[in-house]
Scaffold this motif. Structure first.
Motif, PDB file in Angstrom:
ATOM      1  N   LEU A   2      38.102  49.567  36.191  1.00 28.81           N
ATOM      2  CA  LEU A   2      36.883  48.850  36.573  1.00 28.81           C
ATOM      3  C   LEU A   2      36.923  47.397  36.129  1.00 28.81           C
ATOM      4  O   LEU A   2      36.512  46.502  36.879  1.00 28.81           O
ATOM      5  CB  LEU A   2      35.652  49.543  35.995  1.00 28.81           C
ATOM      6  CG  LEU A   2      35.197  50.802  36.705  1.00 28.81           C
ATOM      7  CD1 LEU A   2      34.084  51.490  35.917  1.00 28.81           C
ATOM      8  CD2 LEU A   2      34.722  50.480  38.106  1.00 28.81           C
ATOM      9  N   SER A   3      37.423  47.151  34.933  1.00 24.77           N
ATOM     10  CA  SER A   3      37.474  45.763  34.455  1.00 24.77           C
ATOM     11  C   SER A   3      38.436  44.931  35.295  1.00 24.77           C
ATOM     12  O   SER A   3      38.229  43.735  35.480  1.00 24.77           O
ATOM     13  CB  SER A   3      37.856  45.712  32.980  1.00 24.77           C
ATOM     14  OG  SER A   3      39.191  46.097  32.789  1.00 24.77           O
ATOM     15  N   GLN A   4      39.481  45.552  35.807  1.00 23.46           N
ATOM     16  CA  GLN A   4      40.414  44.836  36.668  1.00 23.46           C
ATOM     17  C   GLN A   4      39.860  44.648  38.073  1.00 23.46           C
ATOM     18  O   GLN A   4      40.139  43.652  38.740  1.00 23.46           O
ATOM     19  CB  GLN A   4      41.749  45.574  36.729  1.00 23.46           C
ATOM     20  CG  GLN A   4      42.500  45.562  35.426  1.00 23.46           C
ATOM     21  CD  GLN A   4      43.779  46.380  35.479  1.00 23.46           C
ATOM     22  OE1 GLN A   4      44.204  46.831  36.536  1.00 23.46           O
ATOM     23  NE2 GLN A   4      44.400  46.579  34.337  1.00 23.46           N
ATOM     24  N   PHE A   5      39.063  45.613  38.536  1.00 22.79           N
ATOM     25  CA  PHE A   5      38.565  45.549  39.905  1.00 22.79           C
ATOM     26  C   PHE A   5      37.289  44.716  40.027  1.00 22.79           C
ATOM     27  O   PHE A   5      37.033  44.142  41.087  1.00 22.79           O
ATOM     28  CB  PHE A   5      38.305  46.956  40.448  1.00 22.79           C
ATOM     29  CG  PHE A   5      37.854  46.959  41.879  1.00 22.79           C
ATOM     30  CD1 PHE A   5      38.746  46.678  42.894  1.00 22.79           C
ATOM     31  CD2 PHE A   5      36.541  47.212  42.209  1.00 22.79           C
ATOM     32  CE1 PHE A   5      38.344  46.655  44.215  1.00 22.79           C
ATOM     33  CE2 PHE A   5      36.121  47.200  43.525  1.00 22.79           C
ATOM     34  CZ  PHE A   5      37.026  46.922  44.532  1.00 22.79           C
ATOM     35  N   SER A   6      36.498  44.621  38.988  1.00 24.76           N
ATOM     36  CA  SER A   6      35.218  43.908  39.064  1.00 24.76           C
ATOM     37  C   SER A   6      35.356  42.477  39.581  1.00 24.76           C
ATOM     38  O   SER A   6      34.594  42.059  40.449  1.00 24.76           O
ATOM     39  CB  SER A   6      34.516  43.935  37.709  1.00 24.76           C
ATOM     40  OG  SER A   6      34.101  45.241  37.415  1.00 24.76           O
ATOM     41  N   PRO A   7      36.306  41.678  39.081  1.00 19.27           N
ATOM     42  CA  PRO A   7      36.448  40.327  39.627  1.00 19.27           C
ATOM     43  C   PRO A   7      36.822  40.317  41.119  1.00 19.27           C
ATOM     44  O   PRO A   7      36.377  39.454  41.876  1.00 19.27           O
ATOM     45  CB  PRO A   7      37.573  39.710  38.783  1.00 19.27           C
ATOM     46  CG  PRO A   7      37.675  40.549  37.564  1.00 19.27           C
ATOM     47  CD  PRO A   7      37.216  41.911  37.952  1.00 19.27           C
ATOM     48  N   ILE A   8      37.613  41.265  41.518  1.00 11.88           N
ATOM     49  CA  ILE A   8      37.990  41.355  42.936  1.00 11.88           C
ATOM     50  C   ILE A   8      36.760  41.651  43.777  1.00 11.88           C
ATOM     51  O   ILE A   8      36.542  41.029  44.809  1.00 11.88           O
ATOM     52  CB  ILE A   8      39.080  42.431  43.136  1.00 11.88           C
ATOM     53  CG1 ILE A   8      40.355  42.036  42.404  1.00 11.88           C
ATOM     54  CG2 ILE A   8      39.342  42.672  44.621  1.00 11.88           C
ATOM     55  CD1 ILE A   8      41.392  43.130  42.314  1.00 11.88           C
ATOM     56  N   ALA A   9      35.961  42.617  43.328  1.00 13.63           N
ATOM     57  CA  ALA A   9      34.736  42.961  44.064  1.00 13.63           C
ATOM     58  C   ALA A   9      33.796  41.777  44.118  1.00 13.63           C
ATOM     59  O   ALA A   9      33.161  41.508  45.137  1.00 13.63           O
ATOM     60  CB  ALA A   9      34.058  44.166  43.423  1.00 13.63           C
ATOM     61  N   GLY A  10      33.724  41.019  43.013  1.00 14.74           N
ATOM     62  CA  GLY A  10      32.885  39.823  43.000  1.00 14.74           C
ATOM     63  C   GLY A  10      33.363  38.789  43.994  1.00 14.74           C
ATOM     64  O   GLY A  10      32.563  38.182  44.707  1.00 14.74           O
ATOM     65  N   ASP A  11      34.674  38.588  44.068  1.00  9.38           N
ATOM     66  CA  ASP A  11      35.232  37.644  45.040  1.00  9.38           C
ATOM     67  C   ASP A  11      34.937  38.083  46.461  1.00  9.38           C
ATOM     68  O   ASP A  11      34.636  37.262  47.332  1.00  9.38           O
ATOM     69  CB  ASP A  11      36.741  37.495  44.857  1.00  9.38           C
ATOM     70  CG  ASP A  11      37.120  36.730  43.606  1.00  9.38           C
ATOM     71  OD1 ASP A  11      36.242  36.079  43.021  1.00  9.38           O
ATOM     72  OD2 ASP A  11      38.318  36.795  43.231  1.00  9.38           O
ATOM     73  N   LEU A  12      35.021  39.360  46.720  1.00  6.49           N
ATOM     74  CA  LEU A  12      34.760  39.868  48.062  1.00  6.49           C
ATOM     75  C   LEU A  12      33.313  39.682  48.463  1.00  6.49           C
ATOM     76  O   LEU A  12      33.023  39.343  49.598  1.00  6.49           O
ATOM     77  CB  LEU A  12      35.157  41.343  48.165  1.00  6.49           C
ATOM     78  CG  LEU A  12      36.644  41.646  48.044  1.00  6.49           C
ATOM     79  CD1 LEU A  12      36.875  43.142  47.983  1.00  6.49           C
ATOM     80  CD2 LEU A  12      37.407  41.030  49.218  1.00  6.49           C
ATOM     81  N   SER A  13      32.399  39.891  47.544  1.00  7.58           N
ATOM     82  CA  SER A  13      30.978  39.748  47.883  1.00  7.58           C
ATOM     83  C   SER A  13      30.630  38.278  48.115  1.00  7.58           C
ATOM     84  O   SER A  13      29.804  37.968  48.946  1.00  7.58           O
ATOM     85  CB  SER A  13      30.094  40.357  46.806  1.00  7.58           C
ATOM     86  OG  SER A  13      30.206  39.640  45.592  1.00  7.58           O
TER      87      SER A  13
END
Length: 66
Positions: free
Chosen positions: A51-62
């Motif tokens: 989750l800590s690795q994916f959270s920034p990616i999800a933020g960039d996508l949004s």
């Protein structure tokens, strides 16, 4: 992804449901399994790391989707 019925698999001779090969090769036998609380803690640790690795990616996508 293709889904096949049991009958289709039997006709193709691909109905071997032996999952022994999925066994963790580092474990000699079931007596060496970690306790459930240790397994649960390891799973939580792995999920939190993912989750800590994916959270920034999800933020960039949004941000890009707005």
């Amino acid at each position: 992804m293709d889904c096949f019925s049991y009958d289709d698999l039997v006709k193709r001779d691909n109905a071997n449901l032996d999952l022994f090969w999925l066994r963790d090769g580092t474990l000699e036998d079931s007596a060496n399994l970690p306790s459930p609380d240790v397994l649960a803690a390891e799973i939580i640790e792995d999920l939190e790391a993912a989750l800590s690795q994916f959270s920034p990616i999800a933020g960039d996508l949004s941000v890009r989707g707005e």
